[in-house]
Enzyme design. Sequence first.
Site, short mmCIF file in Angstrom:
data_model
loop_
_atom_site.label_atom_id
_atom_site.label_comp_id
_atom_site.label_asym_id
_atom_site.label_seq_id
_atom_site.Cartn_x
_atom_site.Cartn_y
_atom_site.Cartn_z
N SER A 149 0.86 -1.19 0.00
CA SER A 149 0.00 0.00 0.00
C SER A 149 0.90 1.24 0.00
O SER A 149 2.10 1.16 0.26
CB SER A 149 -0.87 0.01 1.25
N TYR A 163 22.42 -2.82 -1.60
CA TYR A 163 21.45 -2.50 -2.66
C TYR A 163 21.13 -1.00 -2.72
O TYR A 163 20.24 -0.58 -3.45
CB TYR A 163 20.20 -3.38 -2.59
C1 HXC Z 1 3.04 -5.82 3.29
C2 HXC Z 1 3.15 -4.59 5.23
C3 HXC Z 1 3.93 -5.59 5.87
C4 HXC Z 1 4.25 -6.76 5.09
C5 HXC Z 1 3.65 -3.98 7.29
N1 HXC Z 1 3.00 -3.62 6.16
N2 HXC Z 1 4.23 -5.18 7.12
N3 HXC Z 1 2.72 -4.69 3.98
N4 HXC Z 1 3.78 -6.83 3.81
N5 HXC Z 1 4.98 -7.76 5.59
C6 HXC Z 1 2.22 -2.40 5.95
C7 HXC Z 1 1.04 -2.31 6.92
O1 HXC Z 1 -0.04 -3.10 6.48
C8 HXC Z 1 0.75 -0.81 6.88
O2 HXC Z 1 0.07 -0.42 5.72
C9 HXC Z 1 2.14 -0.21 6.78
O3 HXC Z 1 2.98 -1.23 6.24
C10 HXC Z 1 2.69 0.21 8.14
O4 HXC Z 1 2.70 -0.91 9.00
P1 HXC Z 1 2.66 -0.75 10.59
O5 HXC Z 1 2.76 -2.12 11.16
O6 HXC Z 1 1.50 0.10 10.98
O7 HXC Z 1 3.98 0.15 10.84
P2 HXC Z 1 4.87 0.35 12.13
O8 HXC Z 1 4.13 -0.13 13.37
O9 HXC Z 1 5.39 1.74 12.08
O10 HXC Z 1 6.08 -0.69 11.94
C11 HXC Z 1 7.06 -0.46 10.96
C12 HXC Z 1 7.57 -1.77 10.30
C13 HXC Z 1 8.00 -2.79 11.38
C14 HXC Z 1 8.71 -1.38 9.37
C15 HXC Z 1 6.41 -2.36 9.48
O11 HXC Z 1 8.43 -3.97 10.76
C16 HXC Z 1 9.09 -2.24 12.26
O12 HXC Z 1 8.81 -1.60 13.28
N6 HXC Z 1 10.38 -2.45 11.90
C17 HXC Z 1 11.56 -1.89 12.62
C18 HXC Z 1 12.72 -2.82 12.63
C19 HXC Z 1 13.14 -3.40 11.31
O13 HXC Z 1 12.36 -3.38 10.32
N7 HXC Z 1 14.37 -3.98 11.26
C20 HXC Z 1 14.89 -4.57 10.07
C21 HXC Z 1 15.92 -3.68 9.46
S1 HXC Z 1 16.85 -4.71 8.43
P3 HXC Z 1 -1.55 -0.29 5.62
O14 HXC Z 1 -1.80 0.31 4.28
O15 HXC Z 1 -2.08 -1.68 5.75
O16 HXC Z 1 -1.99 0.59 6.78
C22 HXC Z 1 17.40 -3.95 7.09
C23 HXC Z 1 18.44 -4.81 6.40
C24 HXC Z 1 18.52 -4.67 4.92
O17 HXC Z 1 17.05 -2.85 6.78
C25 HXC Z 1 19.52 -5.59 4.22
C26 HXC Z 1 19.63 -7.01 4.67
C27 HXC Z 1 20.68 -7.82 3.98
#
Ligand code: HXC
Length: 292
Positions: A115, A157
């Site tokens: 989205s 990337y």
């Molecule tokens: C599709 C998704 C989804 C998924 C979330 N969304 N997960 N869409 N597939 N798996 C959508 C939700 O439906 C929503 O849209 C929007 O994204 C926001 O989601 P929320 O859960 O409300 O967001 P939030 O609570 O702010 O959480 C953020 C997050 C979460 C990124 C989704 O995973 C998080 O807090 N992450 C922090 C830590 C992290 O990601 N660490 C990894 C970094 S690793 P809608 O439209 O439905 O409202 C990295 C390494 C890269 O970067 C390289 C590796 C080799």
Amino acid sequence: MNAANKMNSMLSSTALAGKSIVVTGGGTGLGRSMTQMFLQCGANVLITSRKEDVLKKTCEELSGFGGKIAYAVCDVRKIDEVEAAITKAENEFGNINGWVNNAAGNFISPTERLSHKAFDTIVDIVLKGTYNCTLAAGKNWIEQKSPGIFLNIVTTYSWTGSGYVVPSAIAKAGVLALTRSLAVEWAKYGIRSNAIAPGPFPTEGAWSRLFPADLAAKLDPLQRIPLRRFGEHEELANLAAYLMSDFSAYVNGEVVTIDGGEWLQGGGEFNNLEAIPSEMWDSIERMVRGKK
Ligand code: HXC
Ligand code: NAP
């Protein structure tokens, strides 16, 4: 990793003495490991993220490792919270000398399933979060006529792009452009900007969102890495400590890749010949020589 274990440090316990560093997303994963190494090298560190319980626990576990550690709850998307974190660091330590933009959000997904909100969420954490912090900390250093060091954690990337993590790829590309742009523009203020591009380093945050168990069983991520192993946190933390230290005083605008050769393996036209069993090379050589 076990908080009780000291890391092997390539720098001395005083290499960062007198420095105060802010690490965004410092309560977990690579941010936590860099924090520990900075503390071991004598720096004071303020860690930030959204979750107070995590920050508090990390502070308890890492106190006594060298320099002082403190935390500020701060969502990097919110500029008022970033400014409050700067004030907290100055109140705790007197000044700030270094800033690590490490906080990130990411998950794998076919792009057409995302989205607009999903795109916004990742780009806001990674790119907006980084420029929020950079602008606030940088203006502060410029106003105070203090030198400073930015270290931005990107990915390989950032320059190749990657499917299935497109919001992260475009945001990390922006962070890399920010790093290189300010390395030039703000050098006159004594502010250096560098980046680290890690390949896969096991962390709960990344593994749960990028390599879920079923997928890892199907597509072994180790096969993509010439060194056939993941990175050790200590390896990245030592690199970060060097880049935050005065030993790297002439390094500015650099992105250091630490990935076991992973991204180049994907890029080299013939690298997939690794799959040819050695006994096949005799017949292949005969065919190739036969073409004279
Ligand atoms: C599709 C998704 C989804 C998924 C979330 N969304 N997960 N869409 N597939 N798996 C959508 C939700 O439906 C929503 O849209 C929007 O994204 C926001 O989601 P929320 O859960 O409300 O967001 P939030 O609570 O702010 O959480 C953020 C997050 C979460 C990124 C989704 O995973 C998080 O807090 N992450 C922090 C830590 C992290 O990601 N660490 C990894 C970094 S690793 P809608 O439209 O439905 O409202 C990295 C390494 C890269 O970067 C390289 C590796 C080799
Ligand atoms: P991680 O443990 O999930 O780290 C991400 C951190 O960012 C968490 O502490 C999280 O804390 C914080 N964060 C997320 N959203 C935030 C927000 N809006 N405001 C403030 N903090 C926020 O994952 P990691 O693997 O250590 O990743 C660290 C860095 O390395 C990231 O920049 C990542 O892109 C990069 N990287 C990692 C790998 C790898 O293989 N591990 C490879 C390449 C690059 P809260 O949830 O408490 O806010």
